[in-house]
Design a protein around this motif. Structure first.
Motif, mmCIF file in Angstrom:
data_model
loop_
_atom_site.group_PDB
_atom_site.id
_atom_site.type_symbol
_atom_site.label_atom_id
_atom_site.label_comp_id
_atom_site.label_asym_id
_atom_site.label_seq_id
_atom_site.Cartn_x
_atom_site.Cartn_y
_atom_site.Cartn_z
ATOM 1 N N GLU A 142 0.829 -1.207 0.000
ATOM 2 C CA GLU A 142 0.000 0.000 0.000
ATOM 3 C C GLU A 142 0.859 1.251 0.000
ATOM 4 O O GLU A 142 0.631 2.172 -0.799
ATOM 5 N N ILE A 143 1.867 1.299 0.868
ATOM 6 C CA ILE A 143 2.715 2.492 0.952
ATOM 7 C C ILE A 143 3.650 2.575 -0.246
ATOM 8 O O ILE A 143 3.880 3.658 -0.797
ATOM 9 N N PHE A 144 4.190 1.449 -0.686
ATOM 10 C CA PHE A 144 5.075 1.442 -1.853
ATOM 11 C C PHE A 144 4.386 2.063 -3.069
ATOM 12 O O PHE A 144 4.986 2.834 -3.824
ATOM 13 N N LEU A 145 3.114 1.748 -3.265
ATOM 14 C CA LEU A 145 2.389 2.214 -4.449
ATOM 15 C C LEU A 145 1.973 3.675 -4.362
ATOM 16 O O LEU A 145 1.504 4.237 -5.353
ATOM 17 N N THR A 146 2.138 4.303 -3.209
ATOM 18 C CA THR A 146 1.786 5.724 -3.104
ATOM 19 C C THR A 146 2.876 6.636 -3.642
ATOM 20 O O THR A 146 2.625 7.818 -3.897
ATOM 21 N N VAL A 147 4.082 6.127 -3.820
ATOM 22 C CA VAL A 147 5.204 6.958 -4.277
ATOM 23 C C VAL A 147 5.098 7.158 -5.785
ATOM 24 O O VAL A 147 5.193 6.197 -6.562
ATOM 25 N N ASN A 148 4.917 8.400 -6.200
ATOM 26 C CA ASN A 148 4.787 8.715 -7.622
ATOM 27 C C ASN A 148 6.055 9.312 -8.219
ATOM 28 O O ASN A 148 6.271 9.220 -9.424
ATOM 29 N N GLY A 149 6.888 9.932 -7.390
ATOM 30 C CA GLY A 149 8.105 10.561 -7.879
ATOM 31 C C GLY A 149 9.313 9.670 -7.683
ATOM 32 O O GLY A 149 9.200 8.473 -7.406
ATOM 33 N N ASN A 150 10.500 10.267 -7.821
ATOM 34 C CA ASN A 150 11.736 9.485 -7.682
ATOM 35 C C ASN A 150 12.776 10.199 -6.826
ATOM 36 O O ASN A 150 13.974 10.073 -7.056
ATOM 37 N N THR A 151 12.304 10.950 -5.822
ATOM 38 C CA THR A 151 13.239 11.637 -4.941
ATOM 39 C C THR A 151 13.483 10.839 -3.667
ATOM 40 O O THR A 151 12.629 10.068 -3.213
ATOM 41 N N ASP A 152 14.656 11.057 -3.073
ATOM 42 C CA ASP A 152 14.935 10.471 -1.763
ATOM 43 C C ASP A 152 13.939 10.984 -0.724
ATOM 44 O O ASP A 152 13.572 10.266 0.216
ATOM 45 N N SER A 153 13.470 12.211 -0.899
ATOM 46 C CA SER A 153 12.556 12.818 0.067
ATOM 47 C C SER A 153 11.218 12.095 0.124
ATOM 48 O O SER A 153 10.688 11.821 1.210
ATOM 49 N N GLU A 154 10.649 11.784 -1.032
ATOM 50 C CA GLU A 154 9.350 11.109 -1.032
ATOM 51 C C GLU A 154 9.472 9.687 -0.501
ATOM 52 O O GLU A 154 8.578 9.192 0.192
ATOM 53 N N TRP A 155 10.594 9.021 -0.786
ATOM 54 C CA TRP A 155 10.808 7.686 -0.222
ATOM 55 C C TRP A 155 10.996 7.768 1.285
ATOM 56 O O TRP A 155 10.578 6.864 2.026
ATOM 57 N N ALA A 156 11.609 8.853 1.771
ATOM 58 C CA ALA A 156 11.720 9.043 3.224
ATOM 59 C C ALA A 156 10.334 9.189 3.843
ATOM 60 O O ALA A 156 10.076 8.684 4.951
ATOM 61 N N PHE A 157 9.431 9.884 3.148
ATOM 62 C CA PHE A 157 8.052 9.986 3.625
ATOM 63 C C PHE A 157 7.400 8.601 3.688
ATOM 64 O O PHE A 157 6.681 8.279 4.640
ATOM 65 N N ALA A 158 7.688 7.778 2.691
ATOM 66 C CA ALA A 158 7.150 6.417 2.699
ATOM 67 C C ALA A 158 7.670 5.633 3.905
ATOM 68 O O ALA A 158 6.926 4.868 4.539
ATOM 69 N N VAL A 159 8.951 5.812 4.233
ATOM 70 C CA VAL A 159 9.509 5.155 5.421
ATOM 71 C C VAL A 159 8.786 5.654 6.667
ATOM 72 O O VAL A 159 8.442 4.874 7.563
ATOM 73 N N PHE A 160 8.545 6.961 6.730
ATOM 74 C CA PHE A 160 7.818 7.519 7.878
ATOM 75 C C PHE A 160 6.437 6.883 7.999
ATOM 76 O O PHE A 160 6.015 6.483 9.092
ATOM 77 N N LEU A 161 5.719 6.789 6.898
ATOM 78 C CA LEU A 161 4.377 6.205 6.929
ATOM 79 C C LEU A 161 4.409 4.770 7.432
ATOM 80 O O LEU A 161 3.500 4.323 8.148
ATOM 81 N N SER A 162 5.474 4.053 7.074
ATOM 82 C CA SER A 162 5.572 2.646 7.486
ATOM 83 C C SER A 162 5.827 2.502 8.984
ATOM 84 O O SER A 162 5.705 1.396 9.533
ATOM 85 N N GLN A 163 6.176 3.597 9.664
ATOM 86 C CA GLN A 163 6.389 3.554 11.111
ATOM 87 C C GLN A 163 5.092 3.761 11.891
ATOM 88 O O GLN A 163 5.074 3.652 13.117
ATOM 89 N N LEU A 164 4.006 4.069 11.194
ATOM 90 C CA LEU A 164 2.712 4.289 11.834
ATOM 91 C C LEU A 164 1.854 3.031 11.721
ATOM 92 O O LEU A 164 1.797 2.412 10.656
ATOM 93 N N LYS A 165 1.176 2.665 12.786
ATOM 94 C CA LYS A 165 0.324 1.473 12.762
ATOM 95 C C LYS A 165 -0.859 1.665 11.823
ATOM 96 O O LYS A 165 -1.266 0.738 11.123
ATOM 97 N N THR A 166 -1.428 2.871 11.812
ATOM 98 C CA THR A 166 -2.585 3.158 10.960
ATOM 99 C C THR A 166 -2.370 4.483 10.248
ATOM 100 O O THR A 166 -2.986 5.493 10.586
ATOM 101 N N PRO A 167 -1.513 4.519 9.234
ATOM 102 C CA PRO A 167 -1.195 5.787 8.574
ATOM 103 C C PRO A 167 -2.384 6.427 7.869
ATOM 104 O O PRO A 167 -2.373 7.634 7.622
ATOM 105 N N HIS A 168 -3.391 5.632 7.539
ATOM 106 C CA HIS A 168 -4.543 6.157 6.802
ATOM 107 C C HIS A 168 -5.712 6.510 7.711
ATOM 108 O O HIS A 168 -6.823 6.755 7.238
#
Length: 382
Positions: A142-168
């Motif tokens: 779910e989180i992997f598929l939310t990344v639309n760009g190719n920056t280190d910053s957006e992937w860092a956001f994806a890592v942050f989201l993965s640290q939350l039990k219920t990001p949505h």
């Protein structure tokens, strides 16, 4: 090096008072940046973005922020100028981009949004291509598929989201949940970098909000280097006293406005405090401001051991003020200390503390605390 700004207030502010009208507004910083560490690319012209939340909850509009991005230089976008004149919000993120990774495209412009969360970054994850596969493998589909760009910053956001039990989740997050997720994000990125043998320092000035609380870091994975600049200002109201010139009015001890920016928006020395390197700033739903040192292998309790802090804009180009509208002695800061730790990241010896107890007063103008050590403290602006 990008520039970013965030505003949280009890009352909505017209976006123009942050983005376009101040002489050193975030938009002007896109072509007139004074405090960049990277002087090779003095222009932040690779796109911009601004995100904001509605002043009043609206079930039809939902809790997600509205985000406007463009690849045109911020100083040359008439739509941004028009929107800034007509929109008010109590919580605003703004970012002007100087590309270090990823193409110049709208999908690579900050901030990004997931559910009610919004995220932006100033800096870079060093040699990100060496850890990108590790980052991607750590994410849910779910989180992997939310990344639309190719920056280190957006992937860092994806890592942050993965640290939350219920990001949505639809409800606001507790600020402590966002804080702990940010600490784990930094620890994981550091651990993957160490495993890959990366020696260059990463600069991770991250900011995230759920529309209620804000968490922001000023961080570099080095014991001796200074992180990218970050400043803090708070008060009762933010007003213009002549065209292009603003000041933060401190009418009493109540904090109705908090602004955090890569560079000060005003030329008033007393308006801004430098956020220490390797510090996490939390703005709670009630506008309490907490500052936590990030204690890991790059923690340096002695500021003498780091490169000298850069001068603020107020020093580079200042107009001193003696009218007493902003008296720094009115500010009261409380330090708290605790030595509890989060679990270490697998494959790393890094741990980061949760700090919360034993208050002691601190005079922000003198820079000394009574009964507590500043380098292992949290700061709460009363």
């Amino acid at each position: 090096m990008c520039r970013m700004l965030l505003y949280k207030g009890n009352q909505p502010i017209q976006l123009a008072h942050l983005l376009t009208k101040p002489a050193h507004s975030i938009i002007n910083q896109s072509f007139d940046s004074r405090l960049r560490l990277d002087t090779r690319r003095p222009i932040n012209g690779d796109g911009f973005g601004v995100g904001w939340y509605e002043s009043q909850p609206d079930p039809e509009l939902g809790a997600a922020p509205c985000i406007f991005t463009s690849v045109t230089p911020a100083w040359n976008n008439m739509n941004l100028i028009r929107l800034a004149e007509k929109i008010k919000s109590p919580l605003v993120f703004a970012h002007v981009r100087a590309s270090t990774a990823g193409s110049v495209s709208e999908s690579n412009c900050h901030p990004w949004q997931f559910g009610r969360l919004m995220f932006m970054h100033n800096g870079n994850v060093a040699d990100f291509h060496l850890i990108k596969r590790k980052v991607q493998e750590s994410l849910s589909d779910e989180i992997f598929l939310t990344v639309n760009g190719n920056t280190d910053s957006e992937w860092a956001f994806a890592v942050f989201l993965s640290q939350l039990k219920t990001p949505h989740q639809a409800e606001p997050f507790c600020h402590s949940v966002l804080k702990d997720a940010m600490l784990r994000t930094i620890a994981k990125l550091n651990a993957w970098g160490q495993e890959a043998g990366i020696t260059e320092a990463s600069m991770m000035n991250f900011a995230v909000t759920d529309g209620v609380s804000v968490v922001c870091s000023r961080y570099i994975s080095s014991k001796t280097l200074e992180a990218a600049s970050l400043y803090f200002s708070s008060g009762t109201r933010f007003e213009s006293y002549k065209p292009g010139h603003y000041r933060m009015i401190k009418a009493d001890k109540r904090e109705d406005i908090v602004v955090i920016a890569s560079e000060p928006l005003t030329f008033e020395k007393a308006d801004w405090l430098t956020i220490p390197t390797n510090t996490l700033v939390v703005i709670t739903s009630k506008l309490n401001v907490l500052m936590y040192p990030i204690v890991d292998e790059f923690h340096n309790p002695s500021p003498v051991g780091r490169a000298q802090e850069q001068s603020t804009v107020a020093v580079v180009k200042g107009e001193g003020r003696g009218d007493g509208a902003r008296d720094p002695h009115h500010r009261e800061v409380v330090f708290v200390e605790d030595h509890r730790s989060l679990p270490s990241v697998a494959g790393s010896h890094t741990s980061t503390p949760v700090l919360n107890s034993h208050p002691a007063r601190f005079d922000s103008t003198a820079g000394a605390a009574a009964g507590s050590s500043a380098e292992t403290a949290s700061v709460m602006v009363a």
